[in-house]
Scaffold this active site. Sequence first.
Site, PDB file in Angstrom:
ATOM      1  N   LYS A  56      58.493  98.688 -36.841  1.00 51.72           N
ATOM      2  CA  LYS A  56      58.814  98.979 -38.231  1.00 51.72           C
ATOM      3  C   LYS A  56      58.004  98.152 -39.234  1.00 51.72           C
ATOM      4  O   LYS A  56      57.800  98.581 -40.375  1.00 51.72           O
ATOM      5  CB  LYS A  56      60.303  98.749 -38.471  1.00 51.72           C
ATOM      6  N   SER A  81      69.487 100.375 -40.446  1.00 54.84           N
ATOM      7  CA  SER A  81      70.471  99.825 -39.516  1.00 54.84           C
ATOM      8  C   SER A  81      70.028  98.484 -38.943  1.00 54.84           C
ATOM      9  O   SER A  81      70.790  97.820 -38.262  1.00 54.84           O
ATOM     10  CB  SER A  81      70.719 100.807 -38.358  1.00 54.84           C
ATOM     11  N   GLU A 207      65.097 111.428 -27.713  1.00 53.62           N
ATOM     12  CA  GLU A 207      66.300 111.130 -28.481  1.00 53.62           C
ATOM     13  C   GLU A 207      67.455 110.817 -27.540  1.00 53.62           C
ATOM     14  O   GLU A 207      67.476 111.292 -26.396  1.00 53.62           O
ATOM     15  CB  GLU A 207      66.712 112.329 -29.343  1.00 53.62           C
ATOM     16  N   GLY A 211      72.495 112.036 -30.205  1.00 53.57           N
ATOM     17  CA  GLY A 211      71.815 112.117 -31.494  1.00 53.57           C
ATOM     18  C   GLY A 211      70.587 113.005 -31.441  1.00 53.57           C
ATOM     19  O   GLY A 211      69.478 112.551 -31.702  1.00 53.57           O
ATOM     20  N   ASP A 213      69.437 115.495 -33.317  1.00 50.92           N
ATOM     21  CA  ASP A 213      69.215 116.287 -34.527  1.00 50.92           C
ATOM     22  C   ASP A 213      67.802 116.848 -34.614  1.00 50.92           C
ATOM     23  O   ASP A 213      67.603 117.989 -35.054  1.00 50.92           O
ATOM     24  CB  ASP A 213      69.527 115.447 -35.773  1.00 50.92           C
ATOM     25  N   SER A 307      59.414 100.630 -28.444  1.00 49.03           N
ATOM     26  CA  SER A 307      59.404 100.501 -29.898  1.00 49.03           C
ATOM     27  C   SER A 307      60.051  99.247 -30.453  1.00 49.03           C
ATOM     28  O   SER A 307      59.787  98.865 -31.596  1.00 49.03           O
ATOM     29  CB  SER A 307      60.058 101.729 -30.540  1.00 49.03           C
TER      30      SER A 307
END
Length: 324
Positions: A56, A81, A207, A211, A213, A307
């Site tokens: 990130k 989060s 995923e 979750g 989506d 990640s």
Amino acid sequence: MTTTPPITLDDVRSAAERLKGVAHRTPVLRSRTLDALIGAEVHLKCENVQRVGAFKFRGAYNAASRLGPDQLSRGIAAYSSGNHAQAVALAARELGTTAVIVMPEDAPPSKRAATEGYGAEIVTYDRYTGDRVALAEALAAERGLALVPPYEHPHVMAGQGTAALELVEEAGDLDMLLAPVGGGGLIAGSATAVKGLRPATRVIGVEPEAGDDTRRSLELGRRVSIPVPHTIADGQALHTPGELTFTVNRRLLDGIVLVGDDEIRDAMRFAFERLKTVLEPSGATALAALLTGRAGPLPRRVGLILSGGNIDAGRFARLCGPGG
């Protein structure tokens, strides 16, 4: 849907130049044990040892560093989060400004502590009843802050894509790339980078089962929302793909696969015991897809993004110990 892509390979390359000497150029790990186990040559990009412990920082710094002096003097806002929260907090500190972060009340304590440790102010909300985007936007407007979202921003996506760009620069052309999917910024930037260099590379997102989506959205050809997922992969506990990220991912992704929480735990254990690497749950989902065979028949050369590794010792022990 727009006809012009939100980001291009040139945007990722520009971000890479901006990040030189600021973000770590993280190592690419190889494992003969893993290669033999899954029958392919695997190259693991270790973003768990990036600054703030996750990929990130790349996107947060790329976006924040492009703000003008007047805006930097007023400060930055973000919602997250945990990992993006830390990334924006550190980016703000590096750029000599301040950060206000909207975080869920149940964010892992270690991530909140790290965010505060970088000097950020924390504003909490209930992730199951509150709207973090609306809260952050209102806060930014009230205080005159620049909002740096966790994925829904071209400079953020381009910054995240530098991890995959570095992976290809070190490992060479890949036949397949696996990366986790939350809001979709990492996979969007990664797909832009690798397919810009080698269009034949298959890009598969991963995923958590609870979750999915993005998988559902890709199947229907439009963004859909699901209930806020309950999963140990807190960094992927989102209910709707980003609009910009979905624009990229709908065009570039070759598929989405799902992994369960128990499979994520197994991948975390494997990384710890065999790779001597600590991963948080979201950081282990792509590895879980590889170990379970969910990624399907594998080509010869596979790249995988680990990640993040932001997890405290107590939670790691609870998840990976007997009965975890």
